[in-house]
Design a protein around this motif. Structure first.
Motif, mmCIF file in Angstrom:
data_model
loop_
_atom_site.group_PDB
_atom_site.id
_atom_site.type_symbol
_atom_site.label_atom_id
_atom_site.label_comp_id
_atom_site.label_asym_id
_atom_site.label_seq_id
_atom_site.Cartn_x
_atom_site.Cartn_y
_atom_site.Cartn_z
ATOM 1 N N LYS A 36 0.921 -1.097 0.104
ATOM 2 C CA LYS A 36 0.169 -0.067 -0.009
ATOM 3 C C LYS A 36 0.787 1.321 -0.175
ATOM 4 O O LYS A 36 1.924 1.285 0.613
ATOM 5 C CB LYS A 36 -0.829 0.039 1.177
ATOM 6 C CG LYS A 36 -0.235 0.113 2.589
ATOM 7 C CD LYS A 36 -1.479 0.428 3.517
ATOM 8 C CE LYS A 36 -0.804 0.656 4.839
ATOM 9 N NZ LYS A 36 -1.799 0.756 5.788
ATOM 10 N N GLU A 84 -6.649 2.234 2.090
ATOM 11 C CA GLU A 84 -7.042 0.911 2.578
ATOM 12 C C GLU A 84 -6.153 0.244 3.786
ATOM 13 O O GLU A 84 -4.886 0.698 3.551
ATOM 14 C CB GLU A 84 -7.501 -0.116 1.450
ATOM 15 C CG GLU A 84 -8.181 0.150 0.433
ATOM 16 C CD GLU A 84 -7.671 0.896 -0.493
ATOM 17 O OE1 GLU A 84 -6.697 1.815 -0.545
ATOM 18 O OE2 GLU A 84 -8.187 0.822 -1.694
ATOM 19 N N THR A 85 -6.758 -0.251 4.737
ATOM 20 C CA THR A 85 -5.679 -0.923 5.764
ATOM 21 C C THR A 85 -5.066 -2.396 5.229
ATOM 22 O O THR A 85 -5.778 -2.777 4.060
ATOM 23 C CB THR A 85 -6.471 -1.141 7.115
ATOM 24 O OG1 THR A 85 -7.566 -2.115 6.874
ATOM 25 C CG2 THR A 85 -7.008 0.058 7.687
ATOM 26 N N GLU A 127 -8.044 -4.902 5.557
ATOM 27 C CA GLU A 127 -8.988 -4.741 4.178
ATOM 28 C C GLU A 127 -8.560 -5.239 3.267
ATOM 29 O O GLU A 127 -9.174 -6.125 2.459
ATOM 30 C CB GLU A 127 -9.363 -3.296 4.189
ATOM 31 C CG GLU A 127 -10.158 -2.774 5.184
ATOM 32 C CD GLU A 127 -10.362 -1.156 5.211
ATOM 33 O OE1 GLU A 127 -11.185 -0.452 5.723
ATOM 34 O OE2 GLU A 127 -9.642 -0.323 4.397
ATOM 35 N N ASP A 164 2.013 1.842 9.979
ATOM 36 C CA ASP A 164 1.830 0.710 9.052
ATOM 37 C C ASP A 164 2.119 -0.505 9.730
ATOM 38 O O ASP A 164 1.509 -1.485 9.608
ATOM 39 C CB ASP A 164 2.442 1.186 7.962
ATOM 40 C CG ASP A 164 1.745 2.188 6.854
ATOM 41 O OD1 ASP A 164 0.752 2.525 7.056
ATOM 42 O OD2 ASP A 164 2.784 2.596 6.157
ATOM 43 N N ASP A 191 -0.617 -1.701 11.722
ATOM 44 C CA ASP A 191 -1.830 -2.252 10.983
ATOM 45 C C ASP A 191 -1.568 -3.460 10.284
ATOM 46 O O ASP A 191 -2.413 -4.343 10.445
ATOM 47 C CB ASP A 191 -1.877 -1.006 9.805
ATOM 48 C CG ASP A 191 -2.900 -1.595 9.048
ATOM 49 O OD1 ASP A 191 -3.951 -2.382 9.083
ATOM 50 O OD2 ASP A 191 -2.930 -0.992 7.644
ATOM 51 N N GLU A 222 -1.699 -6.110 13.294
ATOM 52 C CA GLU A 222 -3.319 -6.197 13.489
ATOM 53 C C GLU A 222 -3.771 -7.238 12.443
ATOM 54 O O GLU A 222 -4.785 -8.190 12.683
ATOM 55 C CB GLU A 222 -4.064 -5.162 13.599
ATOM 56 C CG GLU A 222 -5.398 -5.080 13.955
ATOM 57 C CD GLU A 222 -6.106 -3.789 14.079
ATOM 58 O OE1 GLU A 222 -7.349 -3.982 14.082
ATOM 59 O OE2 GLU A 222 -5.667 -2.831 14.099
#
Length: 277
Positions: free
Chosen positions: A146, A192-193, A196, A243, A246, A249
């Motif tokens: 990303k 977007e994560t 996702e 990031d 993220d 997670e």
């Protein structure tokens, strides 16, 4: 020496500044240094006499990740004209001990952002003997990459096609003649994560117990301090930390068995000291 993906190169521009930058190309194959490594001082071949011999040297091309904000002198360097001093290489690289078993972890996912794309690229292109993932023995390799916008996607011309070619070249073929798996790249440029991106990936079928995740977000810079000793972080470092959180997670939500932080150096190899008998 550059031995493992994830190491950083210290570069000095003659007449300018010095900086440490990520390496985006894979380490050279060990056979490149074979002559230098096996030749002890004073060794001679059969029918040779002891004469002065030039030291063995090896040359390899190294690609670096450079931004104007982090390394302005290096960014402004003119190829073929600016003199650079390369080395030493810092750190020990990404620690892959937990995911080394290709049969135990046939599925590998990489969560990538920021300057983390450089060591990720190096890792995917590295040969098994040079710190690679032994891609020919993996089943699925997916990169979730990303960036803030499409223009920020580094190595955009290599996504999918060239990374897959690099992986196949690095991994080669197994005993059954099967080629290395295709490296599939999923990109996101609209905020977007990682969770996702992972959840929206309908192509990946995985067993959490046989899946490993590697996180590359560039979160390896130490905090700076102001004149009063208070910690302060750059916007870049804050984004890298966000990031990374993220990505961790996302891996936790997916119940992925093993998660490797690619921006944390492996423990250095320590040899046992023994006394003479």
């Amino acid at each position: 020496a550059y031995l493992s993906p994830g190491q950083r190169a210290r570069v000095r521009v003659l007449g300018g500044g010095e900086c440490a930058v990520p390496v985006a190309s894979p380490p050279p194959h060990p056979r490149l240094n074979h002559a230098a490594l096996v030749m002890a001082r004073g060794d001679i071949k059969a029918n040779e006499t002891k004469t002065t011999r030039e030291p063995e040297t090896a040359t390899a091309r190294v690609q670096l990740w450079v931004t104007e904000a982090d390394a302005p002198d290096l960014w402004a360097a003119t190829p073929g004209e600016t003199l650079l001093e390369l080395g030493p290489f810092e750190g020990t690289g990404v620690d892959l001990k937990e995911v080394a078993g290709a049969f135990a972890f046939p599925t590998v996912v990489l969560f990538v952002s920021g300057e983390g794309v450089a060591p990720a690229r190096a890792l995917l292109a590295a040969a098994p003997d040079a710190g690679g993932l032994v891609l020919n023995l993996r089943r699925d390799v997916v990169v979730y990459y990303k960036a803030p916008n499409a223009r920020s996607l580094a190595f955009a011309d290599e996504l999918e096609a060239k990374w897959a070619q690099r992986a196949a070249a690095a991994g080669g073929y197994d005993a059954s003649g099967h080629s290395a798996p295709k490296v599939r790249v999923v990109t996101a440029t609209r905020g977007e994560t990682f969770a996702e991106m992972f959840d929206d990936d309908d192509e990946l079928e995985y067993d959490p117990a046989q899946t490993a995740a590697i996180v590359f977000t560039g979160n390896r810079q130490r905090d700076d301090t102001d004149g009063l000793g208070a910690s302060k972080k750059s916007e870049k470092q804050e984004q890298a930390e966000a990031d990374e959180a993220d990505a961790l997670e996302a891996a936790s939500a997916a119940e992925i068995a093993v998660v490797v932080r690619g921006d944390v150096d492996a423990e250095p190899v320590r040899h046992t000291e023994t006394a003479k008998i």
